[in-house]
Design a protein around this motif. Structure first.
Motif, PDB file in Angstrom:
ATOM      1  N   PHE A 199       0.788  -1.090   0.028  1.00 54.65           N
ATOM      2  CA  PHE A 199       0.010  -0.208  -0.020  1.00 54.65           C
ATOM      3  C   PHE A 199       0.841   1.086   0.127  1.00 54.65           C
ATOM      4  O   PHE A 199       1.829   1.317   0.694  1.00 54.65           O
ATOM      5  N   ARG A 200       0.275   2.357  -0.672  1.00 57.42           N
ATOM      6  CA  ARG A 200       0.880   3.710  -0.508  1.00 57.42           C
ATOM      7  C   ARG A 200       0.368   4.443   0.504  1.00 57.42           C
ATOM      8  O   ARG A 200      -0.573   3.915   1.071  1.00 57.42           O
ATOM      9  N   ALA A 201       0.899   5.562   0.781  1.00 60.46           N
ATOM     10  CA  ALA A 201       0.359   6.388   1.820  1.00 60.46           C
ATOM     11  C   ALA A 201      -0.928   6.838   1.142  1.00 60.46           C
ATOM     12  O   ALA A 201      -1.196   6.775   0.103  1.00 60.46           O
ATOM     13  N   ALA A 202      -1.711   7.405   2.322  1.00 63.19           N
ATOM     14  CA  ALA A 202      -3.228   7.919   2.021  1.00 63.19           C
ATOM     15  C   ALA A 202      -3.147   8.801   0.761  1.00 63.19           C
ATOM     16  O   ALA A 202      -4.265   9.156   0.184  1.00 63.19           O
ATOM     17  N   ASP A 203      -1.892   9.503   0.878  1.00 61.81           N
ATOM     18  CA  ASP A 203      -2.027  10.761  -0.196  1.00 61.81           C
ATOM     19  C   ASP A 203      -1.234  10.332  -1.523  1.00 61.81           C
ATOM     20  O   ASP A 203      -1.114  11.068  -2.535  1.00 61.81           O
ATOM     21  N   GLY A 204      -1.051   9.037  -1.770  1.00 61.77           N
ATOM     22  CA  GLY A 204      -0.718   8.640  -2.765  1.00 61.77           C
ATOM     23  C   GLY A 204       0.939   8.397  -3.106  1.00 61.77           C
ATOM     24  O   GLY A 204       1.346   7.810  -4.054  1.00 61.77           O
ATOM     25  N   THR A 205       1.649   8.995  -2.177  1.00 62.01           N
ATOM     26  CA  THR A 205       2.969   8.831  -2.202  1.00 62.01           C
ATOM     27  C   THR A 205       3.664   7.541  -1.556  1.00 62.01           C
ATOM     28  O   THR A 205       2.674   6.676  -0.844  1.00 62.01           O
ATOM     29  N   GLY A 206       4.918   7.490  -1.365  1.00 60.22           N
ATOM     30  CA  GLY A 206       5.418   6.561  -0.770  1.00 60.22           C
ATOM     31  C   GLY A 206       6.147   5.506  -1.843  1.00 60.22           C
ATOM     32  O   GLY A 206       5.901   5.509  -2.789  1.00 60.22           O
ATOM     33  N   LYS A 207       7.246   4.865  -1.324  1.00 60.77           N
ATOM     34  CA  LYS A 207       7.958   3.996  -2.141  1.00 60.77           C
ATOM     35  C   LYS A 207       7.912   2.711  -1.639  1.00 60.77           C
ATOM     36  O   LYS A 207       7.711   2.230  -0.442  1.00 60.77           O
ATOM     37  N   LEU A 208       7.851   1.542  -2.788  1.00 62.52           N
ATOM     38  CA  LEU A 208       7.759   0.047  -2.451  1.00 62.52           C
ATOM     39  C   LEU A 208       8.910  -0.345  -3.031  1.00 62.52           C
ATOM     40  O   LEU A 208       9.481  -0.245  -3.724  1.00 62.52           O
ATOM     41  N   ASP A 209       9.232  -1.679  -2.108  1.00 67.56           N
ATOM     42  CA  ASP A 209      10.228  -2.204  -2.531  1.00 67.56           C
ATOM     43  C   ASP A 209       9.757  -3.947  -2.567  1.00 67.56           C
ATOM     44  O   ASP A 209      10.172  -4.560  -1.585  1.00 67.56           O
ATOM     45  N   LEU A 210       9.045  -3.960  -3.439  1.00 71.08           N
ATOM     46  CA  LEU A 210       8.397  -5.547  -3.603  1.00 71.08           C
ATOM     47  C   LEU A 210       8.260  -6.062  -5.047  1.00 71.08           C
ATOM     48  O   LEU A 210       8.313  -5.159  -6.082  1.00 71.08           O
ATOM     49  N   ALA A 211       8.423  -7.164  -5.156  1.00 70.81           N
ATOM     50  CA  ALA A 211       8.364  -7.866  -6.630  1.00 70.81           C
ATOM     51  C   ALA A 211       6.867  -7.546  -7.340  1.00 70.81           C
ATOM     52  O   ALA A 211       6.121  -7.478  -6.848  1.00 70.81           O
ATOM     53  N   GLY A 212       7.371  -7.134  -8.746  1.00 70.09           N
ATOM     54  CA  GLY A 212       6.220  -6.923  -9.749  1.00 70.09           C
ATOM     55  C   GLY A 212       5.583  -5.558  -9.507  1.00 70.09           C
ATOM     56  O   GLY A 212       4.898  -5.312 -10.286  1.00 70.09           O
ATOM     57  N   VAL A 213       6.084  -4.661  -8.600  1.00 68.50           N
ATOM     58  CA  VAL A 213       5.542  -3.440  -8.683  1.00 68.50           C
ATOM     59  C   VAL A 213       6.422  -2.379  -8.640  1.00 68.50           C
ATOM     60  O   VAL A 213       7.770  -2.650  -8.160  1.00 68.50           O
ATOM     61  N   GLY A 214       6.114  -0.921  -9.168  1.00 65.67           N
ATOM     62  CA  GLY A 214       7.235  -0.141  -9.157  1.00 65.67           C
ATOM     63  C   GLY A 214       7.698   0.413  -7.783  1.00 65.67           C
ATOM     64  O   GLY A 214       6.723   0.489  -7.034  1.00 65.67           O
ATOM     65  N   VAL A 215       8.799   1.033  -7.800  1.00 65.41           N
ATOM     66  CA  VAL A 215       9.228   1.639  -6.701  1.00 65.41           C
ATOM     67  C   VAL A 215       8.595   3.163  -6.349  1.00 65.41           C
ATOM     68  O   VAL A 215       8.079   3.108  -5.320  1.00 65.41           O
ATOM     69  N   GLU A 216       8.509   3.886  -7.293  1.00 66.34           N
ATOM     70  CA  GLU A 216       7.758   5.247  -7.079  1.00 66.34           C
ATOM     71  C   GLU A 216       6.283   5.042  -7.309  1.00 66.34           C
ATOM     72  O   GLU A 216       5.875   4.532  -8.481  1.00 66.34           O
ATOM     73  N   ALA A 217       5.622   5.884  -6.766  1.00 68.83           N
ATOM     74  CA  ALA A 217       4.139   6.003  -6.813  1.00 68.83           C
ATOM     75  C   ALA A 217       3.877   6.618  -8.250  1.00 68.83           C
ATOM     76  O   ALA A 217       4.229   7.439  -8.567  1.00 68.83           O
ATOM     77  N   PRO A 218       2.723   6.033  -8.958  1.00 71.48           N
ATOM     78  CA  PRO A 218       2.371   6.713 -10.267  1.00 71.48           C
ATOM     79  C   PRO A 218       1.542   7.694  -9.958  1.00 71.48           C
ATOM     80  O   PRO A 218       0.795   7.969  -8.724  1.00 71.48           O
TER      81      PRO A 218
END
Length: 570
Positions: free
Chosen positions: A323-342
């Motif tokens: 999940f991203r932050a409520a405002d849509g920001t945040g970075k992920l480090d998970l297989a299959g998804v992008g690091v930066e929020a679209p």
């Protein structure tokens, strides 16, 4: 300590259910140094702790959408531990569509709800109104997380998929094979349709309607089933879903992992609001005016606010779950998804999504239809394109057949005059499911054979009456029963029934509990539009006119997509 979670069974129906949110179970649990009996959703102390700081834990019941329930369960465990056993937080995993139905019916046995999207609140209110219930007095707070809508693809086909831009525009035009989980149960699918409509032409509503018809041709049993179909497909295709669902699927160590493709023309995001339900909301109001609790003892309302704050603060658990932050920001480090929020586009409009959902429900109704096709001699005449009218009809019919799902039942008659002895019509294929491959091939063969069947005048009225009678004889109350009649002319059978007699017979046969609308499509300059309109009106159907035979394909989409407006379609 104090960790008690209840998950709804995986086999639960996806929507239209009314269930008890908290079941009655009985187990013995150890909390601190005291022994408690779990009965009917509550912990009752058999032996209270002498030094635990509270005689009985406060029960918090939170219903959460299945996509976020595992993350909230982990947060709840830490939250209960931090409160030294003075609170026991239950997280019940339930599809948001089901919870919306439960709340709309007047049942609210939980304290809070975290749905997948705010649209389920609009759905709850609309359902309550339709049931004659008061709109639930909930308190809606900002989202605790967000997840953008993405296109899921099989990892092994990601390179081939990326050879062209992956966009809503391509989905809209049918250039990108797409699976859409049922939007009546999936907020990601409904939000995807909202994004799709935003990229359609405002001057041509048929474009979006045609796309929905195509997407509704095959609806998977669940999002997981849709994901499984990606690996089985030879050609690259996508599933409209959320980023968090891709991450959750990959966390299960699938044989064929997924990748999230982000639409090049923008996307929208699900908002996961925190909703305080009626009983808890009223308790908060009462608590504000009541005597304060002893020092160090928190009320349920205060603990509920604390739990909401704990969710917002525990970004580590939420990001680990995709999940991203409520405002849509945040970075992920998970297989299959992008690091930066679209970058998400405009906010989702709840009313517009409900409008789309109503249209979807109409377009995907399973039909039982008798197609009655004009094969009079005038169908040999050329159109402006140089093709014969029958050639243009063949092209449009093949295109329409491709839009029908396998659950549609279709039969075919042809008509002119004296077609079958004294009868103006001829039964070529019974009404049967297109899922039956032999039946579908039979109809395809009939369409190809139409040029060889031309001849005679137009026996319109007798054929219309006989077709309505035939559909009534085998009426299926579980489907939309109708007659689809296509003609290029006007009635020319001088020995047949008159228009006045036809209308009188149709009125006499009318049964509001078993409607059989006649959908009439006329094309070419010789059609009797006033007569078609009268027949359509008396059967609560619709009449369409394609001034040029080349417009027949567009009109067929209208006939399929405007069922909600009959008999007053524009």
């Amino acid at each position: 300590m104090g960790r008690h979670t209840v998950a709804a069974p995986a086999s639960m129906p996806r929507r239209g259910i009314v269930m008890s949110i908290i079941g009655a179970v009985a187990v013995v649990a150890l909390v601190g140094s005291g022994v408690y009996l779990w009965v009917g959703g509550h912990l009752n102390p058999l032996l209270a702790s002498a030094d635990g700081g509270c005689a009985e834990p406060v029960q918090l019941a939170v219903v959460a959408d299945r996509t976020i329930a595992p993350a909230l369960t982990a947060i709840a465990e830490d939250f209960d531990d931090a409160n030294d056993g003075c609170v026991s937080t239950e997280i019940t995993a339930q599809d948001s569509a089901d919870t919306a139905a439960v709340l709309a019916s007047g049942s609210a046995d939980a304290d809070a709800w975290v749905p997948e999207s705010s649209v389920w609140l609009d759905r709850m209110n609309a359902t309550a109104a339709s049931l004659g219930q008061a709109v639930p007095a909930v308190e809606v707070r900002d989202g605790v997380a967000s997840s953008p809508v993405v296109f899921a693809a099989a990892a092994t086909k990601a390179t081939a998929l990326a050879s062209e831009p992956v966009s809503w525009t391509r989905v809209l035009g049918g250039a990108l094979p797409t699976i859409l989980p049922d939007p009546e149960a999936s907020a990601a699918s409904l939000a995807g349709l909202y994004a799709l409509r935003g990229h359609s032409s405002p001057d041509d509503p048929r474009q979006f309607a045609g796309a929905m018809i195509a997407l509704g041709k095959s609806i998977p049993a669940s999002t997981t089933a849709a994901f499984g179909a990606l690996g089985a497909s030879d050609a690259p295709m996508i599933v409209i879903t959320s980023e968090a669902q891709v991450a959750a699927y990959n966390n299960e160590e699938q044989a064929e992992p997924l990748v999230a493709a982000y639409p090049t023309d923008g996307t929208v995001a699900l908002d996961y609001p925190f909703v305080v339900l009626p009983e808890a909301a009223s308790q908060q109001t009462e608590t504000a005016s009541a005597d304060p609790e002893p020092d160090g003892v928190k009320t349920k309302a205060e603990l509920l606010e604390d739990f909401e704050a704990a969710i917002r603060a525990d970004t580590e658990v939420l990001t680990a779950a995709g999940f991203r932050a409520a405002d849509g920001t945040g970075k992920l480090d998970l297989a299959g998804v992008g690091v930066e929020a679209p970058i998400a586009g405009t906010a989702l409009d709840g009313a517009a999504q409900l409008e789309i959902l109503r249209a979807w429900g109409v377009l995907t109704l399973r039909s039982r239809m008798l197609a009655v096709i004009d094969v009079s001699g005038s169908m040999e005449e050329p159109a402006e394109s140089g093709l014969r009218r029958i050639d243009i009809f063949q092209q449009a019919a093949v295109g329409a057949m491709e839009k029908f799902s396998g659950e549609v039942e279709l039969g075919v008659w042809i008509f002119s005059t004296a077609r079958n002895g004294e009868l103006d019509y001829e039964d070529l294929a019974p009404i049967a499911p297109l899922a039956d491959l032999a039946h579908k091939q039979q109809i395809a063969g009939i369409i190809q054979s139409l040029p060889d069947r031309l001849g005679g005048a137009t026996g319109l009225y007798d054929s219309t009456l006989a077709a309505v009678k035939r559909v009534r004889e085998s009426y299926d109350p579980e489907k939309v029963n109708s007659v689809l009649l296509i003609t290029d002319g006007k009635n020319e059978d001088e020995n047949g029934i008159s228009l006045e007699a036809l209308l009188a017979e149709l009125k006499k046969m009318d049964d509001p509990t078993k409607p059989v609308p006649v959908i009439m499509i006329g094309f070419g300059p010789d059609t009797d539009v006033p007569a078609m309109q009268q027949i359509a009106q008396v059967t609560k159907g619709a009449a369409y006119s394609a001034s040029k035979p080349e417009d027949l394909g567009i009109v067929l989409v209208d006939a399929l997509s405007q069922r909600t407006c009959r008999p007053n379609c524009g």
